[in-house]
Motif scaffolding. Structure first.
Motif, PDB file in Angstrom:
ATOM      1  N   GLU A   1      16.754   5.419   9.186  1.00  0.00           N
ATOM      2  CA  GLU A   1      16.725   3.963   9.095  1.00  0.00           C
ATOM      3  C   GLU A   1      17.667   3.327  10.117  1.00  0.00           C
ATOM      4  OE1 GLU A   1      15.940   1.381   5.075  1.00  0.00           O
ATOM      5  OE2 GLU A   1      17.871   2.368   5.284  1.00  0.00           O
ATOM      6  N   ILE A   2      18.768   4.035  10.421  1.00  0.00           N
ATOM      7  CA  ILE A   2      19.802   3.477  11.302  1.00  0.00           C
ATOM      8  C   ILE A   2      19.515   3.736  12.778  1.00  0.00           C
ATOM      9  CG2 ILE A   2      22.239   3.704  11.945  1.00  0.00           C
ATOM     10  CD1 ILE A   2      22.778   4.259   8.933  1.00  0.00           C
ATOM     11  N   VAL A   3      19.129   4.979  13.129  1.00  0.00           N
ATOM     12  CA  VAL A   3      18.966   5.315  14.545  1.00  0.00           C
ATOM     13  C   VAL A   3      17.815   4.525  15.163  1.00  0.00           C
ATOM     14  CG1 VAL A   3      19.976   7.614  14.324  1.00  0.00           C
ATOM     15  CG2 VAL A   3      17.513   7.329  14.007  1.00  0.00           C
ATOM     16  N   GLN A   4      17.970   4.217  16.445  1.00  0.00           N
ATOM     17  CA  GLN A   4      17.012   3.393  17.186  1.00  0.00           C
ATOM     18  C   GLN A   4      16.871   1.997  16.574  1.00  0.00           C
ATOM     19  OE1 GLN A   4      15.217   3.725  20.058  1.00  0.00           O
ATOM     20  NE2 GLN A   4      16.211   5.676  20.539  1.00  0.00           N
TER      21      GLN A   4
ATOM     22  N   GLY B   1      11.273   5.725  21.614  1.00  0.00           N
ATOM     23  CA  GLY B   1      12.293   6.087  20.631  1.00  0.00           C
ATOM     24  C   GLY B   1      11.909   5.671  19.235  1.00  0.00           C
ATOM     25  N   ARG B   2      11.383   4.480  19.100  1.00  0.00           N
ATOM     26  CA  ARG B   2      10.983   4.005  17.779  1.00  0.00           C
ATOM     27  C   ARG B   2       9.770   4.776  17.254  1.00  0.00           C
ATOM     28  NH1 ARG B   2      12.220  -2.219  19.659  1.00  0.00           N
ATOM     29  NH2 ARG B   2      14.406  -2.213  18.961  1.00  0.00           N
TER      30      ARG B   2
ATOM     31  N   SER C   1      23.957  -1.818  18.973  1.00  0.00           N
ATOM     32  CA  SER C   1      22.753  -2.612  19.215  1.00  0.00           C
ATOM     33  C   SER C   1      22.935  -3.561  20.400  1.00  0.00           C
ATOM     34  CB  SER C   1      22.400  -3.411  17.955  1.00  0.00           C
ATOM     35  OG  SER C   1      22.153  -2.551  16.864  1.00  0.00           O
ATOM     36  N   ASP C   2      24.179  -3.985  20.651  1.00  0.00           N
ATOM     37  CA  ASP C   2      24.473  -4.919  21.745  1.00  0.00           C
ATOM     38  C   ASP C   2      24.815  -4.135  23.008  1.00  0.00           C
ATOM     39  OD1 ASP C   2      25.165  -7.004  23.382  1.00  0.00           O
ATOM     40  OD2 ASP C   2      27.009  -7.511  22.307  1.00  0.00           O
ATOM     41  N   LEU C   3      23.786  -3.691  23.730  1.00  0.00           N
ATOM     42  CA  LEU C   3      24.011  -2.843  24.906  1.00  0.00           C
ATOM     43  C   LEU C   3      24.665  -3.601  26.052  1.00  0.00           C
ATOM     44  CD1 LEU C   3      20.703  -0.776  24.841  1.00  0.00           C
ATOM     45  CD2 LEU C   3      22.974  -0.076  24.091  1.00  0.00           C
ATOM     46  N   ALA C   4      24.585  -4.922  26.028  1.00  0.00           N
ATOM     47  CA  ALA C   4      25.258  -5.702  27.076  1.00  0.00           C
ATOM     48  C   ALA C   4      26.768  -5.540  27.001  1.00  0.00           C
ATOM     49  CB  ALA C   4      24.887  -7.180  26.966  1.00  0.00           C
ATOM     50  N   ALA C   5      27.267  -5.050  25.850  1.00  0.00           N
ATOM     51  CA  ALA C   5      28.706  -4.881  25.664  1.00  0.00           C
ATOM     52  C   ALA C   5      29.210  -3.517  26.129  1.00  0.00           C
ATOM     53  CB  ALA C   5      29.065  -5.086  24.198  1.00  0.00           C
ATOM     54  N   ILE C   6      28.362  -2.729  26.792  1.00  0.00           N
ATOM     55  CA  ILE C   6      28.795  -1.426  27.305  1.00  0.00           C
ATOM     56  C   ILE C   6      30.035  -1.599  28.169  1.00  0.00           C
ATOM     57  CG2 ILE C   6      28.199   0.328  29.054  1.00  0.00           C
ATOM     58  CD1 ILE C   6      25.413   0.432  27.830  1.00  0.00           C
TER      59      ILE C   6
ATOM     60  N   THR D   1      18.549  -0.587  13.184  1.00  0.00           N
ATOM     61  CA  THR D   1      18.419  -0.772  11.735  1.00  0.00           C
ATOM     62  C   THR D   1      17.172  -1.607  11.409  1.00  0.00           C
ATOM     63  OG1 THR D   1      19.699  -2.810  11.797  1.00  0.00           O
ATOM     64  CG2 THR D   1      20.943  -0.748  11.524  1.00  0.00           C
ATOM     65  N   PRO D   2      16.797  -1.683  10.127  1.00  0.00           N
ATOM     66  CA  PRO D   2      15.663  -2.542   9.766  1.00  0.00           C
ATOM     67  C   PRO D   2      15.849  -3.985  10.233  1.00  0.00           C
ATOM     68  CG  PRO D   2      16.197  -1.105   7.940  1.00  0.00           C
ATOM     69  CD  PRO D   2      17.266  -0.891   8.963  1.00  0.00           C
ATOM     70  N   GLU D   3      17.080  -4.471  10.194  1.00  0.00           N
ATOM     71  CA  GLU D   3      17.336  -5.846  10.629  1.00  0.00           C
ATOM     72  C   GLU D   3      17.065  -6.006  12.126  1.00  0.00           C
ATOM     73  OE1 GLU D   3      18.814  -5.071   6.846  1.00  0.00           O
ATOM     74  OE2 GLU D   3      19.415  -4.018   8.684  1.00  0.00           O
ATOM     75  N   ILE D   4      17.452  -5.013  12.907  1.00  0.00           N
ATOM     76  CA  ILE D   4      17.191  -5.044  14.355  1.00  0.00           C
ATOM     77  C   ILE D   4      15.686  -5.009  14.609  1.00  0.00           C
ATOM     78  CG2 ILE D   4      17.383  -3.700  16.483  1.00  0.00           C
ATOM     79  CD1 ILE D   4      19.892  -5.238  15.863  1.00  0.00           C
TER      80      ILE D   4
END
Length: 368
Positions: free
Chosen positions: A350-353, A231-232, A121-126, A355-358
């Motif tokens: 539920e996980i891809v693209q 995507g969503r 989820s944190d794409l800045a960490a690529i 999670t519910p929390e995201i």
């Protein structure tokens, strides 16, 4: 190429439940069906739909119709079209001339390479990096994990760090999947959507020509950002179709299975949960349609609605598959029944693209 609904329906009619179960068990990608469905012009609906045309809703409805029969195939098609959407918007005319038509037809299979061990989820960490060389080419190093289509892809859209500026230092590269220095580690077949292959892709000093930058250097997230809304919507469509399949199976079983001299659908303990799922599915479809319209028209609330649709749809499909298992009871554990696989697929969606929390974080950010 316009969408041929008659041809699409004809291909869809060939999907046999027993054959789907067999290929899921084997983990075999249905490449021929994949290409036949793309050959109906399916991708055009998401890529080229004019504002107000309703094409994006037709696309999502079509993905839902496929998912009602085969989630792995629906997710594979959605994944391919997702790649095309970003590439069609940000690729150069020269890149389009070489690849776009073949991607539309499924003659070339694409893969989006975002995910890493510490950058989900944190794409800045690529951490995958691309360094420009004196001759102008880039050298790509790093590893991407859990990448869909990894084993069958011809083209990789790789998001790599080109500057130490977080999201503002990521560039998208078009990479030949068979280039020297690329190695693929197969992931074990998943419990659900086993026909959608995934794996880890390692890049060891892979040379990429400068003309293979998609969009602008250090602005790769402009291309990536366009993936999130569509995507969503695509994942929500898969969830909608799967929820309908689960409700239908539960309803059919409840109508034919008797206890105490009558069908179990006549007992409120069975009927009420299915009634709630039916209502949730109707609400999901309405929200997804509104989100499609917002995305198609370029409205400011498109991201909000897409996140809401994904959250609603994946919550609904979890309830639907749980209700199907509860309705079928011990029958759900029969190897001939697909409901346990469907439950696994519901968790996966539920996980891809995100999670519910995201999704809730994305939604809350729009409420400020």
């Amino acid at each position: 190429m316009s969408f041929d609904h008659t041809a699409f329906t004809a291909v869809l009619a060939t999907l046999d439940a027993d054959e789907v179960a067999r290929q899921e068990a084997e983990g075999a990608h249905p490449t021929q069906l994949f290409r036949e469905l793309l050959g109906t012009g399916l991708a055009e609906l998401a890529v080229s739909g004019a504002p107000g045309s309703g094409d994006r809703w037709v696309f999502c409805s079509s993905i839902a119709a496929i998912a009602q029969r085969w989630v792995g195939l629906a997710e594979s098609l959605h994944y391919q079209v997702l790649s095309i959407c970003a590439f069609a918007r940000w690729g150069s005319p020269e890149q389009h001339a070489r690849y776009l038509a073949a991607l539309h037809a499924g003659e070339l299979i694409a893969s989006n390479c975002f995910n890493e061990e510490h950058a989900g989820s944190d794409l800045a960490a690529i951490a995958t990096s691309a360094h420009r060389q004196p001759d102008g080419e880039y050298v790509l190093d790093g590893t991407k994990q859990w990448i869909g289509h990894a084993q069958i892809a011809d083209i990789l859209f790789v998001y790599a760090k080109t500057a130490d500026r977080g999201l503002a230092g990521i560039t998208c590269f078009l990479v030949d999947a068979h280039a020297a220095g690329i190695s693929i580690t197969h992931r074990p077949k998943t419990a659900g959507a086993g026909s959608l292959p995934s794996g880890d892709i390692r890049f060891d000093a892979v040379r990429v020509p400068a003309e293979n930058v998609v969009g602008r250097v250090n602005r790769g997230m402009l291309a990536g950002d366009s993936l999130f809304t569509q995507g969503r919507l695509g994942v929500a469509s898969c969830a909608l179709g799967l929820a309908r399949a689960a409700l239908r199976r539960a309803g059919d079983y409840a109508g034919e299975h008797h206890q105490f001299g009558r069908p179990i659908i006549e007992f409120q303990g069975v009927a009420f949960p299915l009634a709630q799922v039916s209502t949730d599915i109707a609400a999901t479809a309405a929200l997804l349609r509104e989100a499609c319209a917002a995305a198609e028209d370029g409205r400011r609330d498109a991201q909000l609605l897409a996140a809401q649709a994904k959250l609603q749809a994946t919550t609904t499909v979890r309830r639907a598959t749980d209700a199907a298992i509860a309705t079928l009871a011990s029958r759900a554990f029969d190897v001939t029944e697909p409901v346990l696989r469907w439950a696994s697929e519901a968790h996966l969606l539920e996980i891809v693209q995100g999670t519910p929390e995201i999704q809730k974080i994305a939604i809350a950010a729009q409420l400020r």
